[in-house]
Design a protein around this motif. Structure first.
Motif, short mmCIF file in Angstrom:
data_model
loop_
_atom_site.label_atom_id
_atom_site.label_comp_id
_atom_site.label_asym_id
_atom_site.label_seq_id
_atom_site.Cartn_x
_atom_site.Cartn_y
_atom_site.Cartn_z
N LYS A 32 10.99 -1.18 4.75
CA LYS A 32 10.81 -1.70 3.40
C LYS A 32 12.11 -1.98 2.66
CE LYS A 32 6.53 -0.29 4.14
NZ LYS A 32 5.37 -1.17 4.31
N TRP A 34 13.59 -1.64 -0.75
CA TRP A 34 13.30 -0.86 -1.97
C TRP A 34 14.63 -0.51 -2.62
CZ3 TRP A 34 9.12 -1.19 -4.47
CH2 TRP A 34 8.73 -0.25 -5.42
N SER A 46 15.41 -5.21 5.70
CA SER A 46 13.97 -4.99 5.87
C SER A 46 13.48 -5.87 7.02
CB SER A 46 13.23 -5.30 4.58
OG SER A 46 13.54 -6.60 4.13
N SER A 224 6.85 -3.46 -8.84
CA SER A 224 7.93 -3.38 -7.84
C SER A 224 9.27 -3.50 -8.54
CB SER A 224 7.83 -4.52 -6.82
OG SER A 224 6.73 -4.35 -6.02
N ARG A 240 19.03 7.10 1.73
CA ARG A 240 17.94 6.16 2.02
C ARG A 240 18.48 4.84 2.62
NH1 ARG A 240 13.44 3.92 3.93
NH2 ARG A 240 13.24 1.82 3.10
N GLU A 270 8.10 5.50 7.89
CA GLU A 270 8.76 4.63 6.91
C GLU A 270 7.85 4.36 5.70
OE1 GLU A 270 11.51 3.48 6.07
OE2 GLU A 270 11.19 1.59 5.03
N LEU A 274 8.75 5.43 1.78
CA LEU A 274 8.74 4.58 0.59
C LEU A 274 8.02 5.29 -0.56
CD1 LEU A 274 8.99 1.70 -0.82
CD2 LEU A 274 6.71 1.25 0.10
N HIS A 275 6.86 5.87 -0.25
CA HIS A 275 6.11 6.54 -1.32
C HIS A 275 6.77 7.86 -1.72
CE1 HIS A 275 2.68 3.78 -1.94
NE2 HIS A 275 3.23 3.26 -0.86
N ALA A 316 3.90 -1.34 -1.88
CA ALA A 316 4.08 -0.60 -3.12
C ALA A 316 2.74 -0.62 -3.87
CB ALA A 316 5.18 -1.23 -3.95
#
Ligand code: PMV
Length: 362
Positions: A32, A34, A46, A224, A240, A270, A274-275, A316
């Motif tokens: 992702k 982010w 990404s 986002s 990250r 992955e 992200l979360h 997201a």
């Protein structure tokens, strides 16, 4: 000097009026994006699957202005109705990036946009719509002013323009598997400014299905844009970005080898990362819903029992993308009907798959 800016005058206009149409798909990121810096540039590379069924069709028509002017003349229709909100957003985008399209001085534009997926599905439409917009604008310029830009250069400008409108949209202009962001791999030619196709992917991944379980189709609590901004002061920021770039390398090796088991491990880790980043932001936020976790548990149970290589990823938002090769489609469909459909909002699961990228119709 930006190499995507072509200078031309009204004298070079060869088609006073015209119409073109593009269909462009959404994509689902496996690694992702982010966090961003500068002018819509990504903090890490990404990689995504380009989808096939979830797409935007944009019909463009143009006519020459009586007198050239700086005013951007645009009429925007969404699903057959005038849409002022989207029109204003696109106008603001064009105003900000007007140097990329000198044609805006000379042409009136009308755009009609429709999505293949239902309104209330909560599917991010920015990747499909902004890539369709970028492709349309680049094609109008090329055709109306006879710029003789070759297909490959047009796609390059489109990925550049799409990125400025919505980062992930930059990847949607390429077939099957695409990347965006600077990296050390010689086979992945993307940069922070331009997305690129990922070459050398094993055939099995080109058959992948993506069954999108709509857990909640409502508006997201945190956009986002706000999520990217929270990465600026995120406590795990540096770690990250370093890790995501390493994961790109690992994923690329998996994509080449056809190792669907390792794919499951990496892609799920992955998605949860992200979360996790969202939960560790300040302020913290959670986009998953109880049924997001219920679907994840079911997938993991079914994988253990059946030995089949299906896995999930998350955007997201709360919806779950279930990824699997075509060879196990029948078994997975049965599992979806019996175990997953009851957990989806209004039983909605959108069946998508890896696709060939945008298509021009007119
Ligand atoms: O392109 P944006 O600004 O909507 O951000 C996309 C963010 C993710 O979907 C979560 C990840 C990605 O790379 O598509």
């Amino acid at each position: 000097m930006n190499t995507y800016i072509r200078n031309y005058s009204k004298n070079e206009l060869i088609e006073d009026t015209g119409r073109i149409s593009w269909t462009s798909p959404s994509n689902i990121a496996l690694i992702k994006y982010w966090g961003k810096y500068g002018h819509q540039l990504p903090c890490n590379t990404s990689i995504s699957f380009t989808l096939n069924e979830s797409k935007t069709t944009m019909d463009f028509s143009w006519s020459s202005k009586d007198t050239p002017s700086d005013e951007i003349v645009l009429d925007f229709y969404f699903e057959n109705k005038k849409n002022q909100l989207f029109e204003d957003k696109i106008r603001a985008f064009l105003e900000k990036n007007r140097e990329l399209f000198p044609m805006l001085k000379f042409l009136n534009l009308e755009i009609e946009s429709t999505n293949s997926f239902p309104h209330s599905a909560g599917i991010a439409s920015s990747a499909s719509s902004m890539s369709a917009l970028a492709l349309g604008l680049c094609s109008i310029e090329n055709q109306a002013f006879d710029l003789d830009i070759c297909e490959a250069d047009l796609i390059q400008k489109a990925t550049y323009v799409a990125r400025l409108a919505s980062g992930s949209a930059s990847r949607s202009v390429f077939p099957e598997v695409a990347s965006w962001g600077e990296n050390t791999l010689t086979s992945i030619k993307s940069s922070d400014e331009l997305a690129a196709p990922v070459e050398g992917v094993h055939e099995v991944f080109k058959t992948y299905r993506d069954s999108i379980v709509i857990v909640d189709g409502g508006e997201k609590a945190v956009s986002s844009r706000a999520g990217h901004a929270l990465m600026e002061a995120h406590p795990y920021r540096e770690e990250r970005f370093k890790r995501a770039n390493e994961l790109v390398e690992t994923l690329y090796n998996i994509l080449k080898s056809g190792d669907t088991k390792s794919f499951c491990d990496l892609v799920e880790t992955e998605a949860l990362e992200l979360h996790g980043l969202m939960m560790n932001s300040n302020p913290s936020f959670i986009l998953m819903k109880p049924n997001t976790l219920a679907v994840i548990e079911k997938i993991r149970e079914f994988r253990k029992e059946s030995g089949l290589d299906l896995c999930f990823t998350l955007d997201a938002g709360p919806n779950v993308h279930i990824l699997y090769p075509q060879s196990i489609e029948e078994e997975v469909q049965k599992f979806l009907s019996s175990e997953i459909k009851p957990l989806a909002q209004n039983g909605l699961i959108i069946h998508d798959r890896v696709g060939q990228g945008p298509e021009r119709f007119l």
